[in-house]
Write a protein that holds these residues in place. Structure first.
Motif, PDB file in Angstrom:
ATOM      1  N   LYS A  27       0.828  -1.214   0.000  1.00  0.00           N
ATOM      2  CA  LYS A  27       0.000   0.000   0.000  1.00  0.00           C
ATOM      3  C   LYS A  27       0.858   1.259   0.000  1.00  0.00           C
ATOM      4  CE  LYS A  27      -3.901  -2.269   0.879  1.00  0.00           C
ATOM      5  NZ  LYS A  27      -4.553  -2.804  -0.255  1.00  0.00           N
ATOM      6  N   ASN A  28       0.407   2.254  -0.737  1.00  0.00           N
ATOM      7  CA  ASN A  28       1.117   3.516  -0.846  1.00  0.00           C
ATOM      8  C   ASN A  28       1.250   4.202   0.513  1.00  0.00           C
ATOM      9  OD1 ASN A  28       2.420   5.629  -2.191  1.00  0.00           O
ATOM     10  ND2 ASN A  28       0.499   6.760  -2.395  1.00  0.00           N
ATOM     11  N   HIS A  29       0.211   4.144   1.338  1.00  0.00           N
ATOM     12  CA  HIS A  29       0.280   4.817   2.632  1.00  0.00           C
ATOM     13  C   HIS A  29       1.289   4.140   3.562  1.00  0.00           C
ATOM     14  CE1 HIS A  29      -2.068   1.865   5.018  1.00  0.00           C
ATOM     15  NE2 HIS A  29      -2.729   1.657   3.889  1.00  0.00           N
ATOM     16  N   GLU A  30       1.523   2.838   3.392  1.00  0.00           N
ATOM     17  CA  GLU A  30       2.546   2.156   4.187  1.00  0.00           C
ATOM     18  C   GLU A  30       3.941   2.645   3.803  1.00  0.00           C
ATOM     19  OE1 GLU A  30       0.380  -2.141   4.963  1.00  0.00           O
ATOM     20  OE2 GLU A  30       1.543  -1.877   3.122  1.00  0.00           O
ATOM     21  N   PHE A  31       4.185   2.783   2.504  1.00  0.00           N
ATOM     22  CA  PHE A  31       5.458   3.319   2.030  1.00  0.00           C
ATOM     23  C   PHE A  31       5.655   4.745   2.550  1.00  0.00           C
ATOM     24  CE2 PHE A  31       5.204  -0.195  -0.872  1.00  0.00           C
ATOM     25  CZ  PHE A  31       6.508  -0.470  -1.252  1.00  0.00           C
ATOM     26  N   SER A  32       4.629   5.573   2.420  1.00  0.00           N
ATOM     27  CA  SER A  32       4.717   6.974   2.852  1.00  0.00           C
ATOM     28  C   SER A  32       5.014   7.078   4.340  1.00  0.00           C
ATOM     29  CB  SER A  32       3.414   7.711   2.538  1.00  0.00           C
ATOM     30  OG  SER A  32       3.180   7.712   1.162  1.00  0.00           O
ATOM     31  N   TYR A  33       4.379   6.233   5.144  1.00  0.00           N
ATOM     32  CA  TYR A  33       4.592   6.256   6.589  1.00  0.00           C
ATOM     33  C   TYR A  33       6.040   5.903   6.926  1.00  0.00           C
ATOM     34  CZ  TYR A  33       3.728   5.646  11.548  1.00  0.00           C
ATOM     35  OH  TYR A  33       3.762   5.776  12.917  1.00  0.00           O
ATOM     36  N   ILE A  34       6.589   4.911   6.234  1.00  0.00           N
ATOM     37  CA  ILE A  34       7.979   4.503   6.483  1.00  0.00           C
ATOM     38  C   ILE A  34       8.943   5.613   6.056  1.00  0.00           C
ATOM     39  CG2 ILE A  34       9.770   2.832   5.864  1.00  0.00           C
ATOM     40  CD1 ILE A  34       7.435   0.791   5.594  1.00  0.00           C
ATOM     41  N   PHE A  35       8.666   6.253   4.926  1.00  0.00           N
ATOM     42  CA  PHE A  35       9.522   7.360   4.489  1.00  0.00           C
ATOM     43  C   PHE A  35       9.501   8.496   5.499  1.00  0.00           C
ATOM     44  CE2 PHE A  35       8.633   6.000  -0.122  1.00  0.00           C
ATOM     45  CZ  PHE A  35       9.753   5.194  -0.147  1.00  0.00           C
ATOM     46  N   ALA A  36       8.321   8.774   6.067  1.00  0.00           N
ATOM     47  CA  ALA A  36       8.178   9.893   6.990  1.00  0.00           C
ATOM     48  C   ALA A  36       8.748   9.601   8.378  1.00  0.00           C
ATOM     49  CB  ALA A  36       6.707  10.282   7.111  1.00  0.00           C
ATOM     50  N   HIS A  37       8.595   8.379   8.866  1.00  0.00           N
ATOM     51  CA  HIS A  37       8.944   8.076  10.252  1.00  0.00           C
ATOM     52  C   HIS A  37      10.144   7.141  10.415  1.00  0.00           C
ATOM     53  CE1 HIS A  37       4.678   9.304  10.436  1.00  0.00           C
ATOM     54  NE2 HIS A  37       5.099   9.932  11.507  1.00  0.00           N
ATOM     55  N   GLY A  38      10.614   6.555   9.341  1.00  0.00           N
ATOM     56  CA  GLY A  38      11.717   5.602   9.437  1.00  0.00           C
ATOM     57  C   GLY A  38      13.077   6.260   9.321  1.00  0.00           C
ATOM     58  N   THR A  39      14.113   5.435   9.442  1.00  0.00           N
ATOM     59  CA  THR A  39      15.481   5.905   9.265  1.00  0.00           C
ATOM     60  C   THR A  39      16.025   5.308   7.969  1.00  0.00           C
ATOM     61  OG1 THR A  39      16.367   4.042  10.525  1.00  0.00           O
ATOM     62  CG2 THR A  39      15.900   6.061  11.739  1.00  0.00           C
ATOM     63  N   SER A  40      16.971   5.999   7.364  1.00  0.00           N
ATOM     64  CA  SER A  40      17.507   5.526   6.089  1.00  0.00           C
ATOM     65  C   SER A  40      19.011   5.305   6.175  1.00  0.00           C
ATOM     66  CB  SER A  40      17.193   6.511   4.965  1.00  0.00           C
ATOM     67  OG  SER A  40      17.878   7.716   5.165  1.00  0.00           O
ATOM     68  N   VAL A  41      19.456   4.331   5.391  1.00  0.00           N
ATOM     69  CA  VAL A  41      20.872   4.019   5.229  1.00  0.00           C
ATOM     70  C   VAL A  41      21.064   3.795   3.738  1.00  0.00           C
ATOM     71  CG1 VAL A  41      22.684   2.360   5.766  1.00  0.00           C
ATOM     72  CG2 VAL A  41      20.983   2.932   7.483  1.00  0.00           C
ATOM     73  N   ALA A  42      22.208   4.206   3.215  1.00  0.00           N
ATOM     74  CA  ALA A  42      22.394   4.090   1.766  1.00  0.00           C
ATOM     75  C   ALA A  42      23.824   3.710   1.425  1.00  0.00           C
ATOM     76  CB  ALA A  42      22.041   5.406   1.084  1.00  0.00           C
ATOM     77  N   ASN A  43      23.954   3.096   0.254  1.00  0.00           N
ATOM     78  CA  ASN A  43      25.243   2.954  -0.402  1.00  0.00           C
ATOM     79  C   ASN A  43      25.029   3.436  -1.834  1.00  0.00           C
ATOM     80  OD1 ASN A  43      24.009   0.772  -1.678  1.00  0.00           O
ATOM     81  ND2 ASN A  43      25.288  -0.777  -0.720  1.00  0.00           N
ATOM     82  N   ARG A  44      25.971   3.198  -2.717  1.00  0.00           N
ATOM     83  CA  ARG A  44      25.837   3.731  -4.076  1.00  0.00           C
ATOM     84  C   ARG A  44      24.676   3.122  -4.839  1.00  0.00           C
ATOM     85  NH1 ARG A  44      30.322   6.062  -7.314  1.00  0.00           N
ATOM     86  NH2 ARG A  44      28.750   5.475  -8.782  1.00  0.00           N
ATOM     87  N   GLN A  45      24.303   1.881  -4.529  1.00  0.00           N
ATOM     88  CA  GLN A  45      23.296   1.174  -5.309  1.00  0.00           C
ATOM     89  C   GLN A  45      21.896   1.194  -4.691  1.00  0.00           C
ATOM     90  OE1 GLN A  45      26.272  -0.340  -4.358  1.00  0.00           O
ATOM     91  NE2 GLN A  45      27.327  -0.076  -6.297  1.00  0.00           N
ATOM     92  N   PHE A  46      21.790   1.289  -3.377  1.00  0.00           N
ATOM     93  CA  PHE A  46      20.497   1.168  -2.716  1.00  0.00           C
ATOM     94  C   PHE A  46      20.325   2.186  -1.603  1.00  0.00           C
ATOM     95  CE2 PHE A  46      21.481  -3.188  -4.118  1.00  0.00           C
ATOM     96  CZ  PHE A  46      20.386  -3.401  -4.940  1.00  0.00           C
ATOM     97  N   VAL A  47      19.071   2.518  -1.328  1.00  0.00           N
ATOM     98  CA  VAL A  47      18.682   3.245  -0.124  1.00  0.00           C
ATOM     99  C   VAL A  47      17.747   2.305   0.626  1.00  0.00           C
ATOM    100  CG1 VAL A  47      17.537   5.276   0.828  1.00  0.00           C
ATOM    101  CG2 VAL A  47      18.809   5.457  -1.319  1.00  0.00           C
ATOM    102  N   LEU A  48      17.984   2.126   1.919  1.00  0.00           N
ATOM    103  CA  LEU A  48      17.165   1.242   2.741  1.00  0.00           C
ATOM    104  C   LEU A  48      16.519   2.063   3.846  1.00  0.00           C
ATOM    105  CD1 LEU A  48      16.267  -1.646   3.581  1.00  0.00           C
ATOM    106  CD2 LEU A  48      18.321  -1.727   4.996  1.00  0.00           C
ATOM    107  N   TYR A  49      15.193   2.116   3.840  1.00  0.00           N
ATOM    108  CA  TYR A  49      14.434   2.752   4.907  1.00  0.00           C
ATOM    109  C   TYR A  49      13.961   1.665   5.855  1.00  0.00           C
ATOM    110  CZ  TYR A  49      14.093   7.312   2.629  1.00  0.00           C
ATOM    111  OH  TYR A  49      14.371   8.529   2.082  1.00  0.00           O
ATOM    112  N   THR A  50      14.121   1.892   7.160  1.00  0.00           N
ATOM    113  CA  THR A  50      13.693   0.911   8.153  1.00  0.00           C
ATOM    114  C   THR A  50      12.817   1.589   9.196  1.00  0.00           C
ATOM    115  OG1 THR A  50      15.632   1.284   9.544  1.00  0.00           O
ATOM    116  CG2 THR A  50      15.786  -0.462   7.903  1.00  0.00           C
TER     117      THR A  50
END
Length: 120
Positions: free
Chosen positions: A9-32
């Motif tokens: 669901k789009n709202h699940e993705f949006s909630y994670i983007f808004a309230h989660g933390t992110s880690v990245a390397n050159r190839q990926f971004v990981l929101y948790t």
């Protein structure tokens, strides 16, 4: 991935983007996002149209789904995860994709110790 391990669901993705933390390397971004009430993890994948045509995007998503399912025994429960593919992934094969995804999961502190069990 199993149905109970998917984010759709789009709202699940949006909630994670808004309230989660992110880690990245050159190839990926990981929101948790930690979810205490969940016993298993849930993962969502995003691949932009800038990555290429539909064939290329679907290939990347297949690689990501397979890599996540191979890492499944090492991923702790109770997390919502969103993996965003960046442009360099388009030129990578499956093994490079899995190695890079493993790196970003380790960077986020999400992989338990031990080797992933091979699928049979």
């Amino acid at each position: 991935m199993k149905k109970h391990n998917r984010l759709k669901k789009n709202h699940e993705f949006s909630y994670i983007f808004a309230h989660g933390t992110s880690v990245a390397n050159r190839q990926f971004v990981l929101y948790t996002l930690k979810r205490e009430e969940q016993v298993h993890y849930r993962a969502g994948l995003t691949v932009s149209k800038r990555m290429g045509n539909a064939v290329m995007r679907n290939r990347i998503k297949r690689y990501l789904r397979e890599a996540v399912s191979e890492l499944e025994p090492r991923i702790p429960g109770g997390y919502d995860l969103v993996v965003i593919a960046r442009k360099p992934v388009a030129d990578m094969d499956y093994h490079e994709t899995k190695k890079s995804l493993t790196h970003v999961f380790k960077k986020a502190g999400l992989l338990n110790s031990g080797k992933a069990k091979p699928k049979r």
